[in-house]
Scaffold this active site. Structure first.
Site, PDB file in Angstrom:
ATOM      1  N   GLU A   1      39.144  50.627  45.906  1.00 49.77           N
ATOM      2  CA  GLU A   1      40.498  51.158  46.064  1.00 49.77           C
ATOM      3  C   GLU A   1      40.509  52.406  46.937  1.00 49.77           C
ATOM      4  O   GLU A   1      41.479  52.647  47.669  1.00 49.77           O
ATOM      5  CB  GLU A   1      41.147  51.452  44.717  1.00 49.77           C
TER       6      GLU A   1
ATOM      7  N   HIS B   1      42.856  49.950  30.172  1.00 47.62           N
ATOM      8  CA  HIS B   1      43.428  48.956  31.076  1.00 47.62           C
ATOM      9  C   HIS B   1      44.273  47.992  30.256  1.00 47.62           C
ATOM     10  O   HIS B   1      43.746  47.190  29.479  1.00 47.62           O
ATOM     11  CB  HIS B   1      42.307  48.215  31.796  1.00 47.62           C
TER      12      HIS B   1
ATOM     13  N   CYS C   1      46.349  41.450  36.392  1.00 47.74           N
ATOM     14  CA  CYS C   1      46.686  42.876  36.296  1.00 47.74           C
ATOM     15  C   CYS C   1      47.757  43.312  37.290  1.00 47.74           C
ATOM     16  O   CYS C   1      48.203  44.464  37.250  1.00 47.74           O
ATOM     17  CB  CYS C   1      45.420  43.702  36.488  1.00 47.74           C
TER      18      CYS C   1
ATOM     19  N   LYS D   1      44.710  55.187  33.724  1.00 48.90           N
ATOM     20  CA  LYS D   1      43.951  54.318  32.830  1.00 48.90           C
ATOM     21  C   LYS D   1      42.876  55.077  32.057  1.00 48.90           C
ATOM     22  O   LYS D   1      42.336  54.549  31.078  1.00 48.90           O
ATOM     23  CB  LYS D   1      43.351  53.156  33.614  1.00 48.90           C
TER      24      LYS D   1
ATOM     25  N   HIS E   1      45.429  51.969  40.919  1.00 48.30           N
ATOM     26  CA  HIS E   1      45.019  50.947  39.961  1.00 48.30           C
ATOM     27  C   HIS E   1      43.874  51.497  39.118  1.00 48.30           C
ATOM     28  O   HIS E   1      43.895  51.387  37.898  1.00 48.30           O
ATOM     29  CB  HIS E   1      44.615  49.671  40.709  1.00 48.30           C
TER      30      HIS E   1
ATOM     31  N   PHE F   1      42.732  40.078  38.994  1.00 44.28           N
ATOM     32  CA  PHE F   1      41.725  39.028  39.154  1.00 44.28           C
ATOM     33  C   PHE F   1      42.317  37.870  39.958  1.00 44.28           C
ATOM     34  O   PHE F   1      43.476  37.503  39.799  1.00 44.28           O
ATOM     35  CB  PHE F   1      41.290  38.498  37.788  1.00 44.28           C
TER      36      PHE F   1
END
Length: 419
Positions: free
Chosen positions: A319, A346, A168, A341, A308, A405
């Site tokens: 975050e 996502h 991502c 998002k 994010h 990830f």
């Protein structure tokens, strides 16, 4: 002002292109954000009745044949098709004449997964018809670098050809790579961004098995709810976004319009876990701090953060800590922050590209999009996350986070261009 900062070439954004669940151009995408719309709905691409999750943020009314000839379209995966569409839009928006100087123009297009549907189709054919019936274009369709390769072939760019595949964080890194290629003199223009088309059976099944997806099948538009106490996972999205990055002196010479300057880029690694975020927040915070250091600014200058913010329980709380560490708690509490998002889902390796476009638009227009579905803020997520309504606010500098990830962290900073 010169085209150099600290001896390095300045890089500006001169074109935008987007294919998103909110609309198939950058302006429609931006308006969808400001209108607080969600692109989520029941999946139309396949029968979801056996699945525990039956919704996603799919593209609406996208026709690849508007951008690609039918023969070429059959030879590529959907993620490459939408990458080409976004790149063509960005090309038209920028007014760049690629044919005039192809050796000085590059492409840097990311993806998180690559040709997932093509992989699935190849496997299905293998099982049902045998190995001799496999599509000879299967492997080139699956390869993650083929989004960038097809963009280069379709546009005719002959400069640096780059492709990040860092989950991502991939699009932020591809944009950062494009900027660095220009700073180093390897190109004057780079088409940079990302594309992802992971709404396939194997994608929904795999992420659902991880318990990563929201299961609000009865209320898809309310499912992606970053920083809300009732968030239960992310919503899969598909999208492509491309920015035309250009050396300032080159843009000035051809009289290009300039959206913003790409001022800072920072990276870091968690070196910890395949999916979970760093629980301390220190390592993602270093990516933000590295971007600010690269930009030559302090935390006080940040006017907006595009977070994010995936709508996962661990990620959003993490975050919040990351932002406090990177900016200092006092400054962090004063900065408007939102996750888009909630609108788009996502979009994995394309997230950074469309979110960079949102950050650029915020800088250019002094409006910041909201975090939709933020109805019951999580006490652990206690910053100014702009719930549900866009806000007019001066934005000189916008920062965009993406964390992937495996511990990939990347941050971009865009600055208002005043000439």
């Amino acid at each position: 002002m010169t085209g150099l900062t600290n001896g390095r070439r300045r890089v500006v954004v001169t074109g935008l292109g987007a294919v998103t669940p909110l609309g198939n151009d950058a302006e429609s995408f931006w308006q969808g954000l400001l209108e607080a719309r969600s692109g989520a709905a029941r999946i139309s691409a396949f029968d979801t009745s056996p699945y525990s999750v039956n919704f996603a943020c799919e593209l609406k009314d996208f026709d690849p044949l508007q951008w690609i000839d039918a023969k070429s379209a059959r030879r590529m995966d959907r993620f490459a098709q939408i990458a080409i569409a976004a790149a063509r839009m960005a090309e038209a928006d920028s007014g760049v004449d690629v044919a005039a100087e192809p050796e000085r123009i590059g492409a840097s297009i990311a993806t998180g997964i690559g040709g997932l549907q093509s992989f699935q189709d190849c496997h299905t054919t293998l099982n049902e018809k045998g190995p001799d019936r496999a599509n000879p274009f299967s492997i080139p369709s699956i390869l993650p670098n083929m989004g960038a390769a097809w963009v280069s072939m379709e546009l005719g760019t002959l400069g640096p050809l780059l492709s990040q595949c860092t989950a991502c964080a991939a699009a932020n890194m591809s944009i950062g790579d494009g900027r660095d290629a220009i700073r180093l003199g390897r190109a004057d223009i780079v088409f940079a961004g990302g594309a992802e088309a992971g709404i396939a059976e194997v994608g929904i099944a795999g992420f659902s098995a991880m318990r990563a997806l929201s299961r609000r099948n009865d209320a898809p538009t309310e499912a992606s709810r970053p920083f809300d106490a009732e968030r239960d996972g992310f919503v899969m999205g598909e999208a492509a976004g491309v920015l035309v990055l250009e050396a300032l002196e080159h843009a000035r010479k051809r009289g290009a319009k300039i959206y913003a300057e790409l001022l800072g880029y920072g990276m870091s690694s968690d070196a910890r876990h395949i999916t979970e975020p760093d629980p301390t927040g220190r390592n993602p915070a270093r990516a933000m701090q590295n971007a600010m250091r690269d930009a030559g600014i302090g935390p006080e200058g940040i006017g907006y953060i595009n977070a994010h913010g995936t709508s996962t329980p661990l990620g959003d709380a993490s975050e919040t800590r990351v932002i406090k560490i990177a900016l200092g708690e006092e400054v962090a509490r004063s900065v408007p922050i939102s996750s888009t998002k909630g609108h788009t889902g996502h979009c994995l390796g394309a997230s950074g590209a469309i979110e960079a476009i949102a950050a650029v638009m915020s800088v250019q227009r002094d409006v910041v999009p909201p975090t939709i579905n933020l109805d019951n803020p999580d006490p652990e997520c206690d910053l100014d996350f702009i719930p549900n309504e866009a806000r007019e606010v001066p934005v000189d500098l916008a920062l965009s986070n993406n964390f992937g990830f495996g511990g990939h962290n990347a941050c971009l900073i865009f600055k208002k261009f005043t000439g």
